[in-house]
Design an enzyme around this catalytic site. Structure first.
Site, PDB file in Angstrom:
ATOM      1  NE  ARG A  97     -23.483 -54.314 -78.339  1.00 28.66           N
ATOM      2  CZ  ARG A  97     -23.021 -53.106 -78.041  1.00 28.66           C
ATOM      3  NH1 ARG A  97     -23.779 -52.225 -77.391  1.00 28.66           N
ATOM      4  NH2 ARG A  97     -21.802 -52.738 -78.382  1.00 28.66           N
ATOM      5  CG  HIS A 112     -24.805 -53.671 -82.221  1.00 32.77           C
ATOM      6  ND1 HIS A 112     -24.830 -52.650 -81.299  1.00 32.77           N
ATOM      7  CD2 HIS A 112     -23.502 -54.009 -82.398  1.00 32.77           C
ATOM      8  CE1 HIS A 112     -23.585 -52.382 -80.934  1.00 32.77           C
ATOM      9  NE2 HIS A 112     -22.768 -53.184 -81.577  1.00 32.77           N
ATOM     10  CE  LYS A 129     -19.609 -52.107 -82.830  1.00 31.16           C
ATOM     11  NZ  LYS A 129     -19.704 -52.889 -81.580  1.00 31.16           N
ATOM     12  NE  ARG A 169     -16.921 -59.641 -88.413  1.00 36.02           N
ATOM     13  CZ  ARG A 169     -17.390 -59.109 -87.290  1.00 36.02           C
ATOM     14  NH1 ARG A 169     -16.632 -58.255 -86.611  1.00 36.02           N
ATOM     15  NH2 ARG A 169     -18.594 -59.402 -86.840  1.00 36.02           N
TER      16      ARG A 169
END
Length: 252
Positions: A82, A143, A170, A213
């Site tokens: 990441r 993200h 994602k 989630r």
């Protein structure tokens, strides 16, 4: 919708799959975590390579990957570096980032790589093609640890990931309000109902976003992240609690 099958795990049908992140900083802690994680119940192991200190040595990275694979030979392994700009631990050049991912693909030790959407379209497409040529799946990600974009923007990003060949798009965003959580769920549902032809993973982070989630099976997110010891992102909950809630929703 097309599913993705990794080591007999079918992603994109039934309950959302539980991903946990391993974040050891050196070979010894990687090994200790991998052995400890064998006691937990989850579906996919993500190795957060940006927590590993010796990333300058590709050989050290691959040695650590081998340790993880030997500890858990049957669990799908997701290789994730990441970037700092998307919430990760270290800053490296794009070239180093791409070469690490290619080395992981070449190794035969990983089942999936995480590839950030905003790495650059040409590099992303080339890496996707390279991964697929070696039977490695690609989770393409984006993200935002500061805000929640509009639902339209999130859908556009997820659709772009599909267009670039992601096996699993994602997106993870930070809510500033409860309304932002609804925006993420709206985008997820719209993607699932109108555009997705493969599994998608979405989440709203922090305490405010916890419902996202848990509700993946309702709105269209194929996997969710839980914590065995240390959370890798704000809002993750313990895997046992997570599985209990997912099962309640699945069986309702």
């Amino acid at each position: 919708m097309k599913t993705v099958t990794v080591k007999n795990l079918i992603i994109g049908e039934g309950m959302p799959k539980i991903i946990v992140s391993l974040m050891g900083r050196d070979i010894n802690s990687v090994k200790a975590e991998a052995l400890a994680y064998r006691e937990a119940t989850f579906d996919i192991l993500e190795w957060r390579v940006d927590h590993f200190m010796d990333i300058a040595s590709t050989q050290s990275v691959l040695t650590a990957a081998r340790v993880i694979r030997d500890a858990m030979p049957d669990i799908p392994l997701l290789f994730t570096f990441r970037s700092a700009k998307e919430g990760g631990e270290q800053t490296i050049t794009t070239q180093h980032y791409l070469s690490l991912n290619r080395a992981a693909i070449d190794s035969g030790l990983v089942d999936m790589i995480d590839l950030e959407l905003f790495t650059g379209d040409a590099d992303v497409k080339a890496t996707v093609d390279y991964a697929h040529a070696h039977n490695v799946y690609v989770v393409m990600s984006n993200h935002d640890f500061h805000q929640t974009p509009s639902a339209e923007e999130m859908v556009l990003r997820l659709r772009k990931m599909q267009a670039l060949g992601a096996d699993i798009p994602k997106i993870a965003v930070m809510p500033q309000s409860k309304h932002d959580v609804l925006t993420l769920l709206t985008a997820t549902l719209e993607m699932q109902q109108h555009y997705a032809d493969r599994p998608v993973i979405t989440m709203s982070m922090a305490k405010e976003g916890v419902i996202s989630r848990l509700a993946g099976e309702v709105f269209g997110s194929a996997a969710t992240f839980g914590a065995v010891k240390q959370a890798s992102a704000p809002g993750q909950i313990a895997v046992n609690d997570l599985r209990s809630v997912l099962m309640i929703l699945h069986n309702a």
